[in-house]
Design a protein around this motif. Structure first.
Motif, PDB file in Angstrom:
ATOM      1  N   UNK A  55      -4.047   5.372   2.998  1.00  0.00           N
ATOM      2  CA  UNK A  55      -2.636   5.703   2.888  1.00  0.00           C
ATOM      3  C   UNK A  55      -1.847   4.515   2.344  1.00  0.00           C
ATOM      4  N   UNK A  56      -0.765   4.844   1.679  1.00  0.00           N
ATOM      5  CA  UNK A  56       0.094   3.855   1.043  1.00  0.00           C
ATOM      6  C   UNK A  56       1.190   3.455   2.034  1.00  0.00           C
ATOM      7  N   UNK A 112      -3.702   6.896  -6.715  1.00  0.00           N
ATOM      8  CA  UNK A 112      -2.251   6.751  -6.823  1.00  0.00           C
ATOM      9  C   UNK A 112      -1.906   5.640  -7.818  1.00  0.00           C
ATOM     10  N   UNK A 113      -0.910   5.933  -8.645  1.00  0.00           N
ATOM     11  CA  UNK A 113      -0.399   4.995  -9.644  1.00  0.00           C
ATOM     12  C   UNK A 113       1.108   4.868  -9.454  1.00  0.00           C
ATOM     13  N   UNK A 114       1.664   3.789  -9.947  1.00  0.00           N
ATOM     14  CA  UNK A 114       3.109   3.616  -9.955  1.00  0.00           C
ATOM     15  C   UNK A 114       3.649   4.327 -11.182  1.00  0.00           C
ATOM     16  N   UNK A 136       7.501   6.008   6.092  1.00  0.00           N
ATOM     17  CA  UNK A 136       6.781   4.762   6.343  1.00  0.00           C
ATOM     18  C   UNK A 136       5.458   4.710   5.593  1.00  0.00           C
ATOM     19  N   UNK A 137       4.816   5.872   5.528  1.00  0.00           N
ATOM     20  CA  UNK A 137       3.485   5.979   4.936  1.00  0.00           C
ATOM     21  C   UNK A 137       3.455   7.184   4.014  1.00  0.00           C
ATOM     22  N   UNK A 147      -5.709  -1.668  -5.563  1.00  0.00           N
ATOM     23  CA  UNK A 147      -6.631  -2.176  -4.549  1.00  0.00           C
ATOM     24  C   UNK A 147      -6.784  -1.263  -3.330  1.00  0.00           C
ATOM     25  N   UNK A 148      -6.008  -0.177  -3.265  1.00  0.00           N
ATOM     26  CA  UNK A 148      -6.152   0.738  -2.136  1.00  0.00           C
ATOM     27  C   UNK A 148      -7.545   1.355  -2.133  1.00  0.00           C
ATOM     28  N   UNK A 149      -8.128   1.413  -0.970  1.00  0.00           N
ATOM     29  CA  UNK A 149      -9.442   2.049  -0.827  1.00  0.00           C
ATOM     30  C   UNK A 149      -9.280   3.561  -0.985  1.00  0.00           C
ATOM     31  N   UNK A 150     -10.355   4.267  -1.304  1.00  0.00           N
ATOM     32  CA  UNK A 150     -10.273   5.728  -1.395  1.00  0.00           C
ATOM     33  C   UNK A 150      -9.711   6.321  -0.105  1.00  0.00           C
ATOM     34  N   UNK A 151      -8.746   7.221  -0.249  1.00  0.00           N
ATOM     35  CA  UNK A 151      -8.085   7.917   0.850  1.00  0.00           C
ATOM     36  C   UNK A 151      -7.254   7.002   1.746  1.00  0.00           C
TER      37      UNK A 151
END
Length: 126
Positions: free
Chosen positions: A52-53, A108-110, A98-99, A46-50
């Motif tokens: 940060x995680x 990004x994938x797990x 932290x990020x 669900x992260x938007x493009x670019x």
């Protein structure tokens, strides 16, 4: 509708240790780990493009799962690997504890818990 094409596959590695009740069976422990992994994968998807995680989100997701009493997670031990290169390259400078910074055109994938290279794992244990 917007269409975004990713050209780089990056995977997050690390380790989560979950504390569950001592009476939890092995099959229940495996199910809990599966549910935590699935929830983290949904967050990453669900992260938007670019975007940060946020590593605190990984821990929060695990803590929110039913039957998880405590979580041991060291965000600084997480690594981001670019699997679009051969051999896979570690992007250590992207994690500030932290990020994790996500660059343009990266998805990004797990990381798997059963990759052939032990450095490329994201392990969830209960």
């Amino acid at each position: 509708a917007n269409l975004l094409i990713y050209s780089e596959r990056v995977e997050l590695t690390g380790k989560l240790e979950l504390t569950v009740a001592p009476t939890t069976s092995d099959s229940q422990r495996r199910q809990i780990c599966y549910e935590v992994r699935r929830a983290i994968m949904a967050y990453l998807d669900d992260l938007a493009p670019e975007q940060d995680l946020e590593l605190a989100q990984i821990e929060a997701i695990a803590k929110a799962q039913f039957q998880v009493l405590q979580v041991a997670f060291n965000a600084k031990h997480c690594q981001l690997y670019n699997l679009s290169t051969s051999p896979a390259s570690v992007l250590a400078e992207r994690n500030n504890g932290k990020v994790v910074k996500i660059a343009s055109f990266e998805k990004v994938f797990l990381a798997s818990d059963s990759a052939s290279d032990p450095a490329l794992h994201f392990v969830i244990q209960a």
